[in-house]
Design an enzyme around this catalytic site. Structure first.
Site, PDB file in Angstrom:
ATOM      1  N   ASP A  85       0.885  -1.190  -0.074  1.00 49.81           N
ATOM      2  CA  ASP A  85       0.018   0.134   0.039  1.00 49.81           C
ATOM      3  C   ASP A  85       0.940   1.264   0.070  1.00 49.81           C
ATOM      4  OD1 ASP A  85      -2.622   1.210   0.110  1.00 49.81           O
ATOM      5  OD2 ASP A  85      -2.348   1.803   2.065  1.00 49.81           O
ATOM      6  N   ASP A  87       2.459   1.416  -3.899  1.00 58.73           N
ATOM      7  CA  ASP A  87       1.354   1.750  -5.156  1.00 58.73           C
ATOM      8  C   ASP A  87       1.340   3.411  -5.177  1.00 58.73           C
ATOM      9  OD1 ASP A  87      -0.002   2.577  -2.991  1.00 58.73           O
ATOM     10  OD2 ASP A  87      -1.879   0.947  -3.484  1.00 58.73           O
ATOM     11  N   ARG A 129       2.850   8.100  -8.371  1.00 56.39           N
ATOM     12  CA  ARG A 129       3.572   9.414  -8.412  1.00 56.39           C
ATOM     13  C   ARG A 129       4.969   9.430  -9.642  1.00 56.39           C
ATOM     14  NH1 ARG A 129       2.284   9.443  -3.242  1.00 56.39           N
ATOM     15  NH2 ARG A 129       4.089   8.443  -2.674  1.00 56.39           N
ATOM     16  N   ASP A 134      -8.550  -0.341   0.350  1.00 53.78           N
ATOM     17  CA  ASP A 134      -8.339  -0.032   1.787  1.00 53.78           C
ATOM     18  C   ASP A 134      -9.646  -0.456   2.422  1.00 53.78           C
ATOM     19  OD1 ASP A 134      -5.748   0.667   1.115  1.00 53.78           O
ATOM     20  OD2 ASP A 134      -6.073   3.040   1.586  1.00 53.78           O
TER      21      ASP A 134
END
Length: 214
Positions: free
Chosen positions: A66, A69, A74, A91
């Protein structure tokens, strides 16, 4: 709280790896969905069957995806609204499965522990409301604070409590889920109050009558 203080450090560490993943064609959404599947599988297979220590360790490792990613998003095209949607939904599902798996185990292992059952249910409900309150405020253009208990804080406490419970530490899970439940409730109130303050501030700046809104 943890996400606010740790985000910049994580970004610096993950950026070189994320750049490499982008170069070989790995997408942020692919990482998000892989992390979701692995987290849910670990929660059901390990937490659901009482392997609390192993579950806490494996889920903690899975949640590292998490962190990656976002860095991949970005490093690629800067992310997208669709990617943000996939991440947010993933999530919420992962959080629900983790708490539901602990609840499933507790119903079987300690059916008379009504306090822990109640606190786990409160965590399950409030964790979703915490996230929804932020999303709804953002959709309405309202600025709200991050609050006391964001996702990273909840996850760390839940995994720590479950792991210590598996090691035989008395009341470890009960203490952890109580802190999460109370902290989540406070966070919901903080966000609702923050949204209200932002709303009233805008009305005051516009010079509009606010009697009905107050």
């Amino acid at each position: 709280m943890l996400s606010e203080f740790g985000r910049s450090g994580v970004t610096k560490v993950a950026h070189p790896f994320a750049t490499f993943l982008v170069r070989i064609g790995v997408t942020a959404n692919g990482i998000t969905l892989a992390g979701l599947v692995l987290t849910c599988a670990a929660a059901v297979a390990l937490f659901g069957n009482g392997h609390l220590v192993a579950g806490a360790i494996v889920i903690a490792l899975c949640t590292l995806l998490d962190l990656v990613d976002g860095a991949v998003a970005r490093a690629g095209h800067g992310g997208s609204p669709y990617g943000a949607l996939v991440d947010a939904v993933s999530d919420r599902v992962a959080d629900g499965v983790i708490l539901a798996s602990l609840l499933w185990w507790l119903v079987d292992a300690e059916p008379d522990n009504r306090y822990a059952l109640g606190m786990l249910l409160a965590c399950l409900v409030l964790s979703q409301v915490v996230s929804y309150s932020k999303a709804r405020a953002d959709a309405g253009g309202l600025r709200t604070p991050g609050g006391l208990m964001e996702r990273a804080d909840r996850l760390v406490l839940i995994l720590l409590g479950a792991g210590l419970e598996g090691l035989g530490v008395p009341w470890a899970l009960e203490i952890a889920i109580t802190v999460v439940a109370v902290g989540s409730l406070i966070t919901v109130l903080q966000r609702v109050w923050g949204g209200r303050a932002d709303h009233l501030g805008r009305l005051d700046r516009l010079g509009s009558p606010t009697a009905g809104d107050r």
